[in-house]
Design an enzyme around this catalytic site. Structure first.
Site, PDB file in Angstrom:
ATOM      1  N   CYS A 183      -4.858   7.800 -22.095  1.00  0.00           N
ATOM      2  CA  CYS A 183      -6.188   8.409 -21.930  1.00  0.00           C
ATOM      3  C   CYS A 183      -6.706   8.258 -20.501  1.00  0.00           C
ATOM      4  O   CYS A 183      -7.820   8.690 -20.202  1.00  0.00           O
ATOM      5  CB  CYS A 183      -7.179   7.845 -22.951  1.00  0.00           C
ATOM      6  SG  CYS A 183      -7.674   6.146 -22.630  1.00  0.00           S
TER       7      CYS A 183
ATOM      8  N   CYS B  70      -4.800   2.989 -18.570  1.00  0.00           N
ATOM      9  CA  CYS B  70      -4.110   3.469 -19.762  1.00  0.00           C
ATOM     10  C   CYS B  70      -3.383   4.765 -19.422  1.00  0.00           C
ATOM     11  O   CYS B  70      -4.008   5.746 -19.028  1.00  0.00           O
ATOM     12  CB  CYS B  70      -5.109   3.716 -20.887  1.00  0.00           C
ATOM     13  SG  CYS B  70      -4.348   4.541 -22.295  1.00  0.00           S
TER      14      CYS B  70
ATOM     15  N   SER C  82      10.335  -6.280   6.537  1.00  0.00           N
ATOM     16  CA  SER C  82      10.883  -5.159   5.777  1.00  0.00           C
ATOM     17  C   SER C  82      12.186  -4.719   6.414  1.00  0.00           C
ATOM     18  O   SER C  82      12.276  -4.591   7.632  1.00  0.00           O
ATOM     19  CB  SER C  82       9.926  -3.976   5.748  1.00  0.00           C
ATOM     20  OG  SER C  82      10.561  -2.855   5.134  1.00  0.00           O
TER      21      SER C  82
ATOM     22  N   ILE D  90       3.063  -5.667  -3.812  1.00  0.00           N
ATOM     23  CA  ILE D  90       2.079  -5.444  -4.873  1.00  0.00           C
ATOM     24  C   ILE D  90       1.356  -6.746  -5.214  1.00  0.00           C
ATOM     25  O   ILE D  90       0.793  -6.899  -6.281  1.00  0.00           O
ATOM     26  CB  ILE D  90       2.770  -4.862  -6.135  1.00  0.00           C
ATOM     27  CG1 ILE D  90       3.923  -5.775  -6.598  1.00  0.00           C
ATOM     28  CG2 ILE D  90       3.291  -3.465  -5.859  1.00  0.00           C
ATOM     29  CD1 ILE D  90       4.600  -5.308  -7.886  1.00  0.00           C
ATOM     30  N   ASP D  91       1.393  -7.715  -4.272  1.00  0.00           N
ATOM     31  CA  ASP D  91       0.937  -9.073  -4.589  1.00  0.00           C
ATOM     32  C   ASP D  91      -0.454  -9.420  -4.072  1.00  0.00           C
ATOM     33  O   ASP D  91      -0.924 -10.539  -4.280  1.00  0.00           O
ATOM     34  CB  ASP D  91       1.949 -10.088  -4.045  1.00  0.00           C
ATOM     35  CG  ASP D  91       2.226  -9.888  -2.546  1.00  0.00           C
ATOM     36  OD1 ASP D  91       1.315  -9.446  -1.812  1.00  0.00           O
ATOM     37  OD2 ASP D  91       3.366 -10.165  -2.121  1.00  0.00           O
TER      38      ASP D  91
ATOM     39  N   ASN E  82      12.038  -9.092  11.680  1.00  0.00           N
ATOM     40  CA  ASN E  82      12.735  -9.124  10.387  1.00  0.00           C
ATOM     41  C   ASN E  82      14.051  -9.870  10.556  1.00  0.00           C
ATOM     42  O   ASN E  82      14.664  -9.829  11.613  1.00  0.00           O
ATOM     43  CB  ASN E  82      13.005  -7.686   9.911  1.00  0.00           C
ATOM     44  CG  ASN E  82      13.371  -7.621   8.445  1.00  0.00           C
ATOM     45  OD1 ASN E  82      12.682  -8.198   7.604  1.00  0.00           O
ATOM     46  ND2 ASN E  82      14.465  -6.957   8.132  1.00  0.00           N
TER      47      ASN E  82
ATOM     48  N   GLN F 196       4.347  -2.469   1.276  1.00  0.00           N
ATOM     49  CA  GLN F 196       5.110  -2.093   0.085  1.00  0.00           C
ATOM     50  C   GLN F 196       4.929  -3.133  -1.005  1.00  0.00           C
ATOM     51  O   GLN F 196       5.453  -2.977  -2.096  1.00  0.00           O
ATOM     52  CB  GLN F 196       6.596  -1.989   0.434  1.00  0.00           C
ATOM     53  CG  GLN F 196       6.887  -1.008   1.549  1.00  0.00           C
ATOM     54  CD  GLN F 196       8.342  -1.093   1.994  1.00  0.00           C
ATOM     55  OE1 GLN F 196       9.224  -0.446   1.439  1.00  0.00           O
ATOM     56  NE2 GLN F 196       8.600  -1.913   2.983  1.00  0.00           N
TER      57      GLN F 196
ATOM     58  N   CYS G  58      -4.866  -0.507 -24.857  1.00  0.00           N
ATOM     59  CA  CYS G  58      -6.088   0.177 -24.432  1.00  0.00           C
ATOM     60  C   CYS G  58      -7.167   0.028 -25.496  1.00  0.00           C
ATOM     61  O   CYS G  58      -6.911   0.260 -26.679  1.00  0.00           O
ATOM     62  CB  CYS G  58      -5.782   1.655 -24.188  1.00  0.00           C
ATOM     63  SG  CYS G  58      -7.229   2.643 -23.806  1.00  0.00           S
TER      64      CYS G  58
ATOM     65  N   HIS H 187       2.885   0.882  -2.944  1.00  0.00           N
ATOM     66  CA  HIS H 187       3.486   0.739  -4.272  1.00  0.00           C
ATOM     67  C   HIS H 187       2.492   0.197  -5.292  1.00  0.00           C
ATOM     68  O   HIS H 187       2.875  -0.325  -6.340  1.00  0.00           O
ATOM     69  CB  HIS H 187       4.738  -0.146  -4.203  1.00  0.00           C
ATOM     70  CG  HIS H 187       5.850   0.466  -3.398  1.00  0.00           C
ATOM     71  ND1 HIS H 187       6.857  -0.260  -2.824  1.00  0.00           N
ATOM     72  CD2 HIS H 187       6.103   1.758  -3.075  1.00  0.00           C
ATOM     73  CE1 HIS H 187       7.690   0.554  -2.173  1.00  0.00           C
ATOM     74  NE2 HIS H 187       7.241   1.787  -2.309  1.00  0.00           N
TER      75      HIS H 187
HETATM   76 ZN    ZN Z   1      -6.193   4.738 -23.673  1.00  0.00          ZN
END
Ligand code: ZN
Length: 256
Positions: free
Chosen positions: A135, A132, A198, A108-109, A223, A106, A157, A124
């Site tokens: 687009c 972007c 967790s 994001i590092d 844990n 989970q 962007c 995650h």
């Molecule tokens: Zn863009």
């Protein structure tokens, strides 16, 4: 470590030795020894001023990107400076030894990858790439964008001028479809789930270990705090992941 903890570690090792497809499931607790604060925890100094919903949600990104990036900046800084700790390293070594087949995280590092794990499913997303939202172009140079954010700038962007977004799942957003599908495939194959760091409080990610259990997987939990899955677990070790996981690895290697 107490006798009881060592006995539990022995049991965990026996279960892992019998397994054909062990899958690790990790959360914020595995990265706190690396200095990454758990941004869902309200009592860690860095975040107590921010309600995550006000800064880390899709609404916040859309309407207050400046506030969003002020929230992201220290997290990105902590993450870019952090090193994997012995828990990440033990999990990577368990993969090299053929015991662990996948890591579902989970976090994001990027610390599992930095430690050497190769099959990492990021439920995650990750802070280390951008796209972007207008687009849909992925960033050509995410490193440069990270530098901009660390300097306090908001990244735009180069194609259409919209504000770039890190590839992380914000509050109010669904999980990335592909990661969710791959995680579910791993759950189908898992005969042991090793849950580390967790408390299994964030849905829908936290439903995956239970799905594995329903399909017959055994459950090992390392844990500090209790989880909803404790009553169904084969082994529960309420200890420090950075101590327990290396000990599991050591016992496993020495008993082979
Ligand atoms: Zn863009």
């Amino acid at each position: 470590m107490t006798e009881t903890v060592l006995e539990k570690i022995h049991t965990a090792v026996e279960i892992l030795k019998e397994s054909k497809h062990a899958v690790v499931f990790t959360g914020a607790g595995i990265s706190t020894p690396s200095g990454i604060p758990d941004f869902r925890s309200t009592n860690t100094g860095l975040w107590q001023k921010n309600d995550p919903m006000l800064v880390a949600s899709a609404t916040a990104f859309k309407h207050h990107p400046d506030r969003f990036y002020r929230w992201l900046q220290p997290l990105l800084l902590a993450s870019s400076q952090a090193q994997p700790n012995p828990a990440h390293q033990a999990i990577a070594a368990l993969e090299i030894n053929g015991v662990v087949k996948a890591v579902i995280t989970q976090n994001i590092d990027n610390l599992h990858q930095k430690a050497g794990s190769t099959n990492v499913i990021e439920l995650h997303g990750t802070m280390e790439s951008f796209h972007c939202p207008a687009c849909q172009q992925p960033a050509k140079d995410s490193r440069a964008i990270m530098e901009e954010v660390l300097e306090g700038l908001i990244p735009y962007c180069t194609h259409c001028g919209a504000i770039m977004k890190p590839d992380i799942t914000l509050y109010e957003e669904p999980l990335p479809v592909q990661a969710w599908q791959i995680a579910n495939q791993e759950i189908t194959h898992a005969d042991v789930m090793l849950i580390a760091g967790s408390s299994l409080e964030v849905i829908p990610a936290s439903s995956l270990p239970y799905d594995a259990y329903r399909r017959g997987s055994r459950i090992i939990i390392v844990n500090y705090s209790p989880t909803y899955l404790d009553p169904l677990a084969d082994v529960i070790i309420n200890g420090d992941v950075a101590e327990v996981l290396p000990t599991i690895l050591q016992y496993l290697i020495s008993s082979n």
